[in-house]
Design a protein around this motif. Sequence first.
Motif, PDB file in Angstrom:
ATOM      1  N   ILE A  80       7.726  -4.175   7.988  1.00  0.00           N
ATOM      2  CA  ILE A  80       7.366  -3.383   6.808  1.00  0.00           C
ATOM      3  C   ILE A  80       6.135  -3.992   6.144  1.00  0.00           C
ATOM      4  O   ILE A  80       5.194  -3.290   5.769  1.00  0.00           O
ATOM      5  CB  ILE A  80       8.554  -3.333   5.833  1.00  0.00           C
ATOM      6  CG1 ILE A  80       9.713  -2.595   6.509  1.00  0.00           C
ATOM      7  CG2 ILE A  80       8.165  -2.676   4.520  1.00  0.00           C
ATOM      8  CD1 ILE A  80      10.961  -2.560   5.698  1.00  0.00           C
ATOM      9  N   SER A 124      -3.304  -1.499   3.243  1.00  0.00           N
ATOM     10  CA  SER A 124      -4.280  -2.142   2.368  1.00  0.00           C
ATOM     11  C   SER A 124      -5.625  -2.288   3.073  1.00  0.00           C
ATOM     12  O   SER A 124      -6.686  -2.059   2.475  1.00  0.00           O
ATOM     13  CB  SER A 124      -3.718  -3.516   1.980  1.00  0.00           C
ATOM     14  OG  SER A 124      -4.472  -4.112   0.993  1.00  0.00           O
ATOM     15  N   MET A 139      -8.014   0.610   2.914  1.00  0.00           N
ATOM     16  CA  MET A 139      -8.885   0.677   1.735  1.00  0.00           C
ATOM     17  C   MET A 139     -10.045  -0.308   1.852  1.00  0.00           C
ATOM     18  O   MET A 139     -11.154  -0.028   1.420  1.00  0.00           O
ATOM     19  CB  MET A 139      -8.085   0.387   0.464  1.00  0.00           C
ATOM     20  CG  MET A 139      -7.192   1.498   0.019  1.00  0.00           C
ATOM     21  SD  MET A 139      -8.049   3.059  -0.259  1.00  0.00           S
ATOM     22  CE  MET A 139      -8.652   2.880  -1.928  1.00  0.00           C
ATOM     23  N   SER A 173     -13.914   0.947   1.898  1.00  0.00           N
ATOM     24  CA  SER A 173     -14.948   0.506   0.956  1.00  0.00           C
ATOM     25  C   SER A 173     -16.198   0.063   1.699  1.00  0.00           C
ATOM     26  O   SER A 173     -17.319   0.396   1.302  1.00  0.00           O
ATOM     27  CB  SER A 173     -14.439  -0.664   0.108  1.00  0.00           C
ATOM     28  OG  SER A 173     -13.175  -0.391  -0.401  1.00  0.00           O
ATOM     29  N   PHE A 188      10.008 -12.512   1.250  1.00  0.00           N
ATOM     30  CA  PHE A 188       9.288 -13.660   1.798  1.00  0.00           C
ATOM     31  C   PHE A 188       9.195 -14.744   0.717  1.00  0.00           C
ATOM     32  O   PHE A 188       8.194 -14.818  -0.001  1.00  0.00           O
ATOM     33  CB  PHE A 188       7.888 -13.251   2.257  1.00  0.00           C
ATOM     34  CG  PHE A 188       7.894 -12.111   3.234  1.00  0.00           C
ATOM     35  CD1 PHE A 188       8.212 -12.325   4.567  1.00  0.00           C
ATOM     36  CD2 PHE A 188       7.598 -10.821   2.820  1.00  0.00           C
ATOM     37  CE1 PHE A 188       8.231 -11.280   5.471  1.00  0.00           C
ATOM     38  CE2 PHE A 188       7.614  -9.767   3.715  1.00  0.00           C
ATOM     39  CZ  PHE A 188       7.932  -9.992   5.050  1.00  0.00           C
ATOM     40  N   LEU A 199      -2.404  -9.596  -4.035  1.00  0.00           N
ATOM     41  CA  LEU A 199      -2.148  -8.864  -2.798  1.00  0.00           C
ATOM     42  C   LEU A 199      -0.948  -9.459  -2.067  1.00  0.00           C
ATOM     43  O   LEU A 199      -0.056  -8.721  -1.625  1.00  0.00           O
ATOM     44  CB  LEU A 199      -3.380  -8.892  -1.903  1.00  0.00           C
ATOM     45  CG  LEU A 199      -4.417  -7.821  -2.223  1.00  0.00           C
ATOM     46  CD1 LEU A 199      -5.697  -8.070  -1.447  1.00  0.00           C
ATOM     47  CD2 LEU A 199      -3.882  -6.429  -1.899  1.00  0.00           C
ATOM     48  N   PHE A 225       2.594  -7.218  -1.198  1.00  0.00           N
ATOM     49  CA  PHE A 225       3.269  -6.958   0.084  1.00  0.00           C
ATOM     50  C   PHE A 225       4.713  -7.437   0.010  1.00  0.00           C
ATOM     51  O   PHE A 225       5.636  -6.796   0.520  1.00  0.00           O
ATOM     52  CB  PHE A 225       2.554  -7.672   1.236  1.00  0.00           C
ATOM     53  CG  PHE A 225       1.119  -7.274   1.388  1.00  0.00           C
ATOM     54  CD1 PHE A 225       0.756  -5.940   1.387  1.00  0.00           C
ATOM     55  CD2 PHE A 225       0.113  -8.215   1.518  1.00  0.00           C
ATOM     56  CE1 PHE A 225      -0.568  -5.558   1.509  1.00  0.00           C
ATOM     57  CE2 PHE A 225      -1.207  -7.851   1.646  1.00  0.00           C
ATOM     58  CZ  PHE A 225      -1.548  -6.514   1.645  1.00  0.00           C
ATOM     59  N   THR A 254       7.963  -4.863   0.150  1.00  0.00           N
ATOM     60  CA  THR A 254       8.950  -5.046   1.205  1.00  0.00           C
ATOM     61  C   THR A 254      10.327  -5.318   0.613  1.00  0.00           C
ATOM     62  O   THR A 254      11.334  -4.780   1.089  1.00  0.00           O
ATOM     63  CB  THR A 254       8.531  -6.217   2.118  1.00  0.00           C
ATOM     64  OG1 THR A 254       7.191  -6.003   2.537  1.00  0.00           O
ATOM     65  CG2 THR A 254       9.439  -6.331   3.312  1.00  0.00           C
ATOM     66  N   PHE A 279       2.163  -0.707  -4.953  1.00  0.00           N
ATOM     67  CA  PHE A 279       1.272   0.115  -4.127  1.00  0.00           C
ATOM     68  C   PHE A 279      -0.095   0.280  -4.775  1.00  0.00           C
ATOM     69  O   PHE A 279      -1.104   0.384  -4.078  1.00  0.00           O
ATOM     70  CB  PHE A 279       1.927   1.462  -3.801  1.00  0.00           C
ATOM     71  CG  PHE A 279       2.934   1.298  -2.711  1.00  0.00           C
ATOM     72  CD1 PHE A 279       2.527   1.230  -1.387  1.00  0.00           C
ATOM     73  CD2 PHE A 279       4.277   1.119  -2.997  1.00  0.00           C
ATOM     74  CE1 PHE A 279       3.433   1.005  -0.378  1.00  0.00           C
ATOM     75  CE2 PHE A 279       5.198   0.898  -1.986  1.00  0.00           C
ATOM     76  CZ  PHE A 279       4.769   0.848  -0.668  1.00  0.00           C
ATOM     77  N   ILE A 338      -1.760  -2.844  -3.717  1.00  0.00           N
ATOM     78  CA  ILE A 338      -2.073  -2.803  -2.286  1.00  0.00           C
ATOM     79  C   ILE A 338      -3.322  -1.960  -2.033  1.00  0.00           C
ATOM     80  O   ILE A 338      -4.153  -2.296  -1.197  1.00  0.00           O
ATOM     81  CB  ILE A 338      -0.865  -2.237  -1.497  1.00  0.00           C
ATOM     82  CG1 ILE A 338       0.249  -3.283  -1.430  1.00  0.00           C
ATOM     83  CG2 ILE A 338      -1.272  -1.772  -0.102  1.00  0.00           C
ATOM     84  CD1 ILE A 338       1.522  -2.774  -0.805  1.00  0.00           C
ATOM     85  N   LEU A 339      -3.456  -0.858  -2.773  1.00  0.00           N
ATOM     86  CA  LEU A 339      -4.567   0.051  -2.502  1.00  0.00           C
ATOM     87  C   LEU A 339      -5.813  -0.237  -3.321  1.00  0.00           C
ATOM     88  O   LEU A 339      -6.920   0.118  -2.897  1.00  0.00           O
ATOM     89  CB  LEU A 339      -4.126   1.500  -2.758  1.00  0.00           C
ATOM     90  CG  LEU A 339      -3.067   2.011  -1.790  1.00  0.00           C
ATOM     91  CD1 LEU A 339      -2.638   3.414  -2.156  1.00  0.00           C
ATOM     92  CD2 LEU A 339      -3.594   1.997  -0.369  1.00  0.00           C
ATOM     93  N   PRO A 399      -8.087  -4.260  -2.464  1.00  0.00           N
ATOM     94  CA  PRO A 399      -9.079  -4.395  -1.383  1.00  0.00           C
ATOM     95  C   PRO A 399     -10.450  -3.888  -1.796  1.00  0.00           C
ATOM     96  O   PRO A 399     -11.467  -4.419  -1.348  1.00  0.00           O
ATOM     97  CB  PRO A 399      -8.506  -3.530  -0.268  1.00  0.00           C
ATOM     98  CG  PRO A 399      -7.083  -3.376  -0.566  1.00  0.00           C
ATOM     99  CD  PRO A 399      -6.912  -3.503  -2.025  1.00  0.00           C
ATOM    100  N   VAL A 400     -10.486  -2.871  -2.665  1.00  0.00           N
ATOM    101  CA  VAL A 400     -11.773  -2.302  -3.053  1.00  0.00           C
ATOM    102  C   VAL A 400     -12.567  -3.296  -3.888  1.00  0.00           C
ATOM    103  O   VAL A 400     -13.759  -3.523  -3.660  1.00  0.00           O
ATOM    104  CB  VAL A 400     -11.574  -0.969  -3.808  1.00  0.00           C
ATOM    105  CG1 VAL A 400     -12.911  -0.340  -4.128  1.00  0.00           C
ATOM    106  CG2 VAL A 400     -10.714  -0.022  -3.002  1.00  0.00           C
TER     107      VAL A 400
END
Lengths: 225, 623, 110
Positions: A23, A31, A34, A38, B90, B154, B158, B162, B189, B192-193, B196-197
Amino acid sequence: MSASSAEAHGHHYTTTGLDNRKIAIWAFIGSECMLFASLISTYLIYKGKSVVGPFPHTPWTDPSSGKVYPAILNIPVTSASTFVLLMSSLAMVLALAAVENKGKPLPPGSGWWDKALTSSKLWLWMTCLLGAGFLAFQAYEFTSFVHEGLTIRRNLFGSSFFTLTGFHGAHVTAGVIWLGTLLAIDYKRGLQPSDALNVDIAALYWHFVDVVWIAIFTLLYLIPD
Amino acid sequence: MDWLTTTDHKKIGTLYLHTSLFFFVLGGIEAILMRWQLMRPNGTVFTAEQFNQLFTMHGTTMVFLAVMPLSAAFFNYLIPLQIGARDVAFPRLNAFSYWVFVLGGIFITLPIFVWAAPDGGWFGYAPLSGRTYSPGPNMDFWVLGIQILGISSLAASFNFATTVINLRAPGMNMMRMPMFTWMSFVTQFLIILSFPVVTIALVFLQFDRFFGTTFYQISAGADPLLWQHLFWIFGHPEVYILILPAFGLVSEVLPTNSKKPLFGYPVMAYSGILIGFLGFGVWAHHMFAVGMGPIADTVFGLTTMLIAIPTGVKIFNWIFTMWGGSIRFTAAMKFAIALIAMFTIGGISGITHSSPPSDLQQTDTYYIVAHFHYVLFGGAIMGIFAGIYHYFPKMYGRKMNESLGTVHFWLNLIAMNLTFFPMHFSGMLGMPRRIYTYDAGQGWETFNMISTIGAFLLAPATLIFVYNFFRSKKHGEVAGPNPWDAPTLEWSIPSPPPEYNFAKIPMVSSRYPLWDLTHPERTSEIPHTQSGWEDAKHQTGEHDMAPMHIETETKTAKELGIPMPSSTIKPFFVALGIVLMFAGLVFLPKGMHIPAFALMFGGSAMWIGFLYAWLTTPLEDHH
Amino acid sequence: MSHENAHAEHYHPTWKEYKWVALILFLITVVEVAVYYIPGATSHAAFVPSLLIMSAVKFAIVVMYYMHLKYDHKLFRALFTGPLAVAIVTLIGLLFLFSKLAIRLAGRGA
């Protein structure tokens, strides 16, 4: 003594019955979508905006020196490296299948090829070597571009091109190290079907890196200005 | 040493809480210093440069080092308890996230003590933050520091995504999760999204600053809007990352203290998802002033108005939750109600700048400062205070002092409104943001004076809270497992919870499992099923689980035979290696190549080595 | 969450399928590169769309078969397609915002 039945079954209870790690790697890949979006967006936004050459698809004459810079991209070489990376994905799925099926007897009348398909070491080696081959192509590409006058500082094209493909190359490098580690484990104690999940996770990462290259190859290399 | 090596989500949560409270106080001091400067026209307390550093570090600290990690403290502490898990998915990655956060926080904070701190705003607009206009090391600390903190967020996202997907107790299906877990899940989320940007935007800036690339160099043809777009694609989801966990916390506090189930639970969950989703389609409303053209302005104006709908739905659902309930005004409840009121004010002023023509009058004025402090202080911070008062007994087995809590609440509420309400007016009168001083005679004096008085009052309010917090740990009234008579799983175990949380994993059959036992009349209208139980039995047998019950177990994990993750120092050293690696870059532009490369290579070797050691060591000792 | 899904993840394709997948990927790549070298093709209006479609097909094939998303738990599909959709929409949005189209429309509006 811990005698929980969860341990007796070799795993903890999970809500979905799936492994946590799988998962997490899919969330990570989401991720990464994205991240590369970019990078690719920036490359495309800056396409044709560089004030000095060299350019990817068209030659450029330096107005001050009169020197002519040819179109920089080398499609035949990159097509070859694309092919190498695609084939590494095939080797990767065969490596995973070999680990999953380890120990299963071959049906009678199996030929050398069926036997080869059962070797996880062979296919992990193939994947690593093909990945390294892709990196070699990239190293060649980068050095020849620099010789032709395109550095990461030269113009917007150079900055966005080297950063995007460099990020991809760094992902491939990490993947080669990861797969190399699995290969080392395979030599040390032999990967068993119980290790399949570890290989599967590495494989998902590897294929994702391949998929990103599929997008990069089309968007950067094949579509002209 | 125990704290350095812990992998227990509760201990890590406590670490997050203390560290981020420290940074909250630090960010608050920076704010008060700014208000001191702005108290009167032509203030001379600080130079322009110092003021730039103060507002940059105030924003950066509050966003990345206070509110986000305060939320993370609750993610850590509460998510596993609320879903009936023994830890996060984790545990070592969780420790890693914390250590990256705290080391990164130190890295980005230290320079302010020698007035060498970042000075380009928390949004770090390039090309202003590029080497040409910010030649010193100040913005190096910022660009590297935010990059480091992104790794922490980040990794944690994750982990928690999870955890929520996969570690829910049998019967705890998605539509039974406590609302805090739901909002946290959406938040993961968003991280997560969106992170990265900003990672990529920062990589470009890093490359520009350290290696001379041209991403933000206008002379090379670069577009000055690239950074703004990339930053706000991250930045707008980021504001929901800040507020959604607080929404989740008050969604726990309000039903418990109204003695009623949450009104419209499914709609609350869906509107959280919708906020998260729409949050990715509104970013350019931060940029109306740059002239994007009528199509972009219209689209982003409309999506911004749209996103007010699910937010408004939440406000009404909270009010309806209280409606007809028998309300108990605990300190937590007061803060939760204050969130509803204050966030509504901030939400409404927010809608006023969803319309581009109106926004053009407000942009870059104190009106905007007023708006986002109502949603962040009035929203996120109020919600977090509500959460701290509410969950303190779970964490320490003792309640915080309610009288001091009430004093803190009223002082905080009054001071907050004194500080930020006048900013609406000074902004509408044209006072720009981020100016270090202003001339007399523009009608701003009174409003600035009131704002400064408010800010000065926030200091004693916070001091009372801090005193109450530390005093109550030792001297607070002893709380039982469930001092507030709350309905969710975390209250069915002792306070503070044992290291394994649940001796037997509870099998859940409704949304309010504890009220099923203690107040069945409150949950009679909620569906009760045993869905998911069969699958759980199929996987592991019933050995480790039991139908919903109240736990009083005081045995150790060893006595109960529960495998626990072993303590390990490796995540700490991986985090340290990463931070050292980034820190090396700071020396590079100074021409100090030896320390630069020593740190970069030493740090890399450290984190890669410890990462290998970590990954090749099993999580649990098999005895 | 149901049993079928938990078990479905164990099905992976074999060499028989993989070799076809590899062949199709190879052939599409050959066509892509070949089209690039047809004189005048790169300036044809259908060139860019056809390349985009071909690479999208390759992308989908690798994800469905090599990453066995076609056979795997639906959760993984959601975890991938959701972020991918956000990424693609963001990319398209950014390209529009920086395009000549947006700027031209801005000029007309003013």
